[in-house]
Design a protein around this motif. Structure first.
Motif, short mmCIF file in Angstrom:
data_model
loop_
_atom_site.label_atom_id
_atom_site.label_comp_id
_atom_site.label_asym_id
_atom_site.label_seq_id
_atom_site.Cartn_x
_atom_site.Cartn_y
_atom_site.Cartn_z
N ALA A 156 0.88 -1.08 0.09
CA ALA A 156 0.05 0.02 0.01
C ALA A 156 0.91 1.12 -0.19
O ALA A 156 0.46 2.46 -0.49
CB ALA A 156 -0.96 0.21 1.21
N ASP A 157 2.02 1.26 0.50
CA ASP A 157 2.99 2.26 0.52
C ASP A 157 3.85 2.52 -0.92
O ASP A 157 4.73 3.26 -0.88
CB ASP A 157 3.80 2.03 1.83
CG ASP A 157 3.84 3.50 2.59
OD1 ASP A 157 2.92 4.28 2.42
OD2 ASP A 157 4.69 3.52 3.44
N GLY A 158 3.67 1.51 -1.78
CA GLY A 158 4.65 1.44 -3.04
C GLY A 158 5.63 0.98 -2.69
O GLY A 158 6.72 1.20 -3.67
N GLU A 159 6.26 0.30 -1.33
CA GLU A 159 7.56 -0.35 -1.45
C GLU A 159 7.85 -1.72 -2.06
O GLU A 159 8.78 -2.20 -2.04
CB GLU A 159 7.97 -0.08 -0.06
CG GLU A 159 7.91 1.21 0.58
CD GLU A 159 8.38 1.35 2.05
OE1 GLU A 159 9.33 0.55 2.26
OE2 GLU A 159 7.82 2.07 3.01
N VAL A 160 6.72 -2.40 -1.98
CA VAL A 160 6.89 -3.53 -2.21
C VAL A 160 5.65 -3.91 -3.47
O VAL A 160 4.63 -3.41 -3.27
CB VAL A 160 6.66 -4.66 -1.27
CG1 VAL A 160 6.15 -6.05 -1.47
CG2 VAL A 160 7.95 -4.62 -0.33
N HIS A 161 5.81 -4.90 -4.59
CA HIS A 161 4.88 -5.31 -5.29
C HIS A 161 4.78 -6.97 -5.17
O HIS A 161 5.93 -7.48 -4.97
CB HIS A 161 5.00 -4.81 -6.39
CG HIS A 161 6.12 -5.46 -7.45
ND1 HIS A 161 5.89 -6.44 -8.40
CD2 HIS A 161 7.50 -5.24 -7.44
CE1 HIS A 161 7.09 -7.05 -8.96
NE2 HIS A 161 7.93 -5.93 -8.51
N GLU A 162 3.70 -7.38 -5.53
CA GLU A 162 3.58 -8.84 -5.56
C GLU A 162 3.32 -9.32 -7.05
O GLU A 162 2.66 -8.63 -7.83
CB GLU A 162 2.59 -9.48 -4.68
CG GLU A 162 1.11 -8.96 -4.87
CD GLU A 162 0.28 -9.33 -3.79
OE1 GLU A 162 -0.15 -10.61 -3.73
OE2 GLU A 162 -0.22 -8.68 -2.98
N TYR A 163 3.73 -10.51 -7.41
CA TYR A 163 3.48 -10.88 -8.71
C TYR A 163 3.55 -12.54 -8.64
O TYR A 163 3.98 -13.30 -7.83
CB TYR A 163 4.59 -10.67 -9.71
CG TYR A 163 5.91 -11.13 -9.41
CD1 TYR A 163 6.54 -12.26 -10.08
CD2 TYR A 163 6.81 -10.51 -8.43
CE1 TYR A 163 7.83 -12.76 -9.52
CE2 TYR A 163 8.00 -11.02 -8.26
CZ TYR A 163 8.49 -12.13 -8.70
OH TYR A 163 9.64 -12.54 -8.43
N LEU A 164 2.68 -13.12 -9.71
CA LEU A 164 2.42 -14.57 -9.87
C LEU A 164 3.77 -15.18 -10.61
O LEU A 164 4.04 -14.63 -11.47
CB LEU A 164 1.47 -14.80 -10.69
CG LEU A 164 -0.04 -14.56 -10.08
CD1 LEU A 164 -1.13 -15.01 -10.88
CD2 LEU A 164 -0.18 -15.45 -8.53
N ASP A 165 4.20 -16.20 -9.81
CA ASP A 165 5.30 -17.12 -10.43
C ASP A 165 4.74 -18.56 -10.54
O ASP A 165 5.06 -19.29 -9.48
CB ASP A 165 6.65 -16.89 -9.52
CG ASP A 165 7.80 -17.56 -10.04
OD1 ASP A 165 7.83 -17.91 -11.25
OD2 ASP A 165 8.91 -17.83 -9.47
#
Length: 378
Positions: free
Chosen positions: A360-369
């Motif tokens: 939410a703070d723009g420091e981390v993102h998630e993605y499907l692997d």
């Protein structure tokens, strides 16, 4: 928070207000659960303890010492859906004929607790697989969860409560306030006249309530002041830091995860819990009675410390994540070692909650692997 010697004084104050603490044994690591007998008209019991012979024996003994029997109960109030709080509901309601009051969202869940628990377990296993828990461990933990279902209970909610509804007893009025986070159904009961809060597991003195990654209970109406729990609808501001208070950094505008992204299929329990705590912080509480452990005197100080703690944990997770993308289970293993194996669902719930704050703070993102979700520093 409770100072040395303060718990007994606080319990005595509660007794003077007609609220008696009954600590009932549970088979869980958290230890005894606090049920509360309110001597009023009707005679009211808040929470029941787990479905076990030992819990029932201890509860009946405590009621006798207070001059009551199970059959005297006229109202049973439930704070949330967990087994240590609802397990004796069916037995107590049947023997006493008491009305049962609980959050409106909780009624359908309790109507068939066994089916609800099975659905919860399937949701938990799906979340564990998605976030990197090895399949054989998911299977083993699922079997453990199934073995514990017998400590829960179905029950018919005769008095469904919406957020802000009032329970009127002869000598007091309790306002039901929905505070999701620890569970989707967490409800606190506020006696404004006496400034006493019956908090369930929303606020505990000595341990931080774990915001569990739970199957959503869908609401027919929005809950004022609470970010929606529906997947993919994040709050508009990062709630990891309270709005004010000594030594507490100010809030920063958040960057919500993109709608439909890999995090869209799950609830955001810690974000909900932080929003709930910030609402509770505004109440002029003088005494808070929790579901486990001693009472809380200074709920503002406790909440501020919990918020700082969550901010610290989020920063620690970000440091662990810096070298390379990881799954939530890999992060949990680095944080807690073997505890991440024996309590995988608890630890990935904790990790995902703090990753949600960082996302939410723009420091981390998630993605499907492939079949799992990974997290990376932006």
């Amino acid at each position: 928070m409770s100072a040395d010697g303060e718990p007994e004084r606080s319990l005595a104050e509660a007794r003077a207000a007609g609220i008696h603490t009954i600590a009932v044994p549970t088979p869980f690591l958290v230890g005894r659960v606090n049920c509360y007998l309110i001597e009023d008209d009707p005679v009211t019991l808040v929470d029941t303890g787990p479905n076990s012979g030992k819990a029932l024996d201890d509860l009946e003994r405590a009621l006798r010492e207070l001059g009551h029997r199970v059959e005297d109960l006229g109202l049973i109030v439930i704070t949330h859906q967990h087994m240590d709080h609802v397990g004796l509901l069916e037995i107590l309601a049947r023997r006493s004929g008491a009305e049962v009051a609980a959050l409106d969202l909780l009624g359908p869940y309790l109507e068939d607790f066994s089916a609800s628990a099975v659905a919860d377990d399937e949701f938990s296993k799906q979340m564990m697989r998605r976030h990197g828990v090895p399949p054989e461990l998911v299977t083993a933990l699922g079997a453990v969860g199934a073995a514990f279902r017998a400590f829960g209970s179905s029950g018919h909610v005769t008095t469904p409560l919406h957020d802000g509804a009032e329970l009127r007893l002869r000598d007091r009025t309790l306002t039901a306030l929905h505070r999701p986070g620890h569970s989707p159904s967490d409800t606190i009961f506020w006696d404004q006249e006496r400034r006493i809060l019956i908090a369930g597991d929303h606020l505990l003195a000595h341990i931080s309530s774990n915001p569990l990654l739970s199957r959503p209970l869908h609401s027919p109406t929005p809950r004022p002041g609470i970010p929606p729990s529906r997947p993919g609808i994040p709050p508009s501001r990062h709630p990891g830091i309270p709005p004010s208070g000594p030594g507490i950094p100010p809030s920063r505008p958040g960057i919500p995860p993109p709608p439909g992204g890999p995090g869209a299929e799950r609830p955001h329990a810690l974000r909900d819990y932080i929003a709930s705590m910030r609402l509770t912080r505004q109440l002029p509480v003088e005494l808070s009675l929790g579901g486990h452990g001693p009472p809380v005197r200074d709920h503002v100080a406790l909440i501020d410390e919990r918020l700082r703690m969550h901010a610290r944990r989020a920063r620690k997770l970000r440091r662990l994540l810096s070298p390379a993308p990881l799954t939530a289970y890999e992060l949990a293993s680095r944080m807690w070692g073997n505890v991440a194996v024996t309590q995988a669902f608890l630890t990935i719930s904790e990790v995902l909650g703090h990753l949600d704050l960082l996302t939410a703070d723009g420091e981390v993102h998630e993605y499907l692997d492939g079949p799992v979700t990974r997290f990376a520093v932006v």
